[in-house]
Design an enzyme around this catalytic site. Structure first.
Site, PDB file in Angstrom:
ATOM      1  N   MET A   1       0.954  -1.202  -0.021  1.00 45.61           N
ATOM      2  CA  MET A   1      -0.119   0.053   0.020  1.00 45.61           C
ATOM      3  C   MET A   1       0.868   1.242   0.007  1.00 45.61           C
ATOM      4  O   MET A   1       0.522   2.245   0.523  1.00 45.61           O
ATOM      5  CB  MET A   1      -0.703  -0.026   1.074  1.00 45.61           C
ATOM      6  CG  MET A   1      -1.936  -1.103   1.032  1.00 45.61           C
ATOM      7  SD  MET A   1      -2.846  -1.400  -0.250  1.00 45.61           S
ATOM      8  CE  MET A   1      -4.115  -0.337   0.063  1.00 45.61           C
TER       9      MET A   1
ATOM     10  N   HIS B   1      -4.839  -5.603  -8.580  1.00 43.57           N
ATOM     11  CA  HIS B   1      -5.530  -4.593  -8.057  1.00 43.57           C
ATOM     12  C   HIS B   1      -7.266  -5.065  -8.277  1.00 43.57           C
ATOM     13  O   HIS B   1      -7.758  -5.558  -9.199  1.00 43.57           O
ATOM     14  CB  HIS B   1      -5.470  -3.360  -9.169  1.00 43.57           C
ATOM     15  CG  HIS B   1      -6.329  -2.237  -8.985  1.00 43.57           C
ATOM     16  ND1 HIS B   1      -6.174  -1.214  -7.869  1.00 43.57           N
ATOM     17  CD2 HIS B   1      -7.396  -1.586  -9.433  1.00 43.57           C
ATOM     18  CE1 HIS B   1      -6.848  -0.349  -7.795  1.00 43.57           C
ATOM     19  NE2 HIS B   1      -7.598  -0.422  -8.711  1.00 43.57           N
TER      20      HIS B   1
ATOM     21  N   GLN C   1     -11.288 -14.547  -6.440  1.00 42.22           N
ATOM     22  CA  GLN C   1     -11.056 -14.737  -7.734  1.00 42.22           C
ATOM     23  C   GLN C   1      -9.452 -14.122  -7.934  1.00 42.22           C
ATOM     24  O   GLN C   1      -8.671 -14.660  -8.827  1.00 42.22           O
ATOM     25  CB  GLN C   1     -11.917 -13.775  -8.615  1.00 42.22           C
ATOM     26  CG  GLN C   1     -13.214 -14.265  -8.955  1.00 42.22           C
ATOM     27  CD  GLN C   1     -13.040 -15.976  -9.861  1.00 42.22           C
ATOM     28  OE1 GLN C   1     -13.115 -16.921  -9.104  1.00 42.22           O
ATOM     29  NE2 GLN C   1     -12.760 -15.709 -11.139  1.00 42.22           N
TER      30      GLN C   1
END
Ligand code: GRF
Length: 198
Positions: free
Chosen positions: A92, A111, A175
């Site tokens: 981050m 992302h 995912q």
């Protein structure tokens, strides 16, 4: 051909990092060489150590916003570990062009949006606000512009009635854990053809 060495940069829980570590076995063309964090409290550090992977911390806070000075330290353990590929996995801190250029063509990021949509933060809330019917995640090559660079893979999920940013984030994260290992395997083998899941 010898295995590629992969350094993984994290700031938090490191669930994507764990999915990458777990994937790098058997005939996989890469092996982890380092898990590096800017945050000594990152939960992922203990998980990496438990998996037998070297860890390091370079805290950004003493540098008080001097990104170049922070990155001059951050780069040291990566070079010492001999990394061929750098994977950002929930890291981050925004990186400067100078840092990124040292890893041009061999640094990846995941992302939580279908880029080019929703660069930056709060991607799940923004997808909901926009009324999108689908959302997802992207793995891309890192270039100096934030959440930019050639797309190496995407995975899609439906947005369901009643979704909140948290429920949607959880569906996307499932995912992410499939997409990032799939992309890394292909990338480490020298193939940049985008991976499409779902
Ligand atoms: C993931 O959603 C990743 O896409 C985003 O930060 C989150 C990190 O989760 N950039 P974890 O640390 O891998 O669990």
């Amino acid at each position: 051909m010898s295995n590629k060495k992969v350094a993984i940069l994290i700031s938090g829980g490191g669930s994507n990092m764990v999915s990458l570590l777990e994937s790098m076995t058997g005939d996989h063309p890469a092996r982890p060489c380092l898990v590096l964090s800017n945050n000594a409290d990152a939960g992922g550090l203990a998980k990496a150590a438990a998996a037998g992977v070297a860890t390091a911390v370079v805290d950004h806070r003493p540098f008080k916003g001097d990104r170049e000075a922070f990155e001059a330290e951050l780069v040291k353990p990566i070079f010492e570990a001999g990394a061929d590929i750098v994977c950002l996995a929930g890291f981050m801190r925004v990186l400067t062009a100078g840092f990124v250029s040292q890893f041009e063509g061999r640094m990846l990021n995941i992302h939580p949006s279908l880029l080019p949509k929703y660069k930056g933060l709060h991607t799940h809330a923004r997808a909901l606000e926009a009324g999108d019917a689908e959302h997802g995640c992207t793995v891309h090559e890192v270039t100096p512009r934030l959440d930019d660079g050639p797309v190496l893979g995407q995975a899609r999920v439906p947005v369901l009635p009643g979704d909140t940013p948290d429920t949607l984030a959880a569906r996307v994260l499932v995912q992410e854990h499939k997409l990032y290992p799939a992309v890394l395997r292909r990338f480490a083998a020298g193939d940049k053809t985008p991976v499409q899941l779902a």
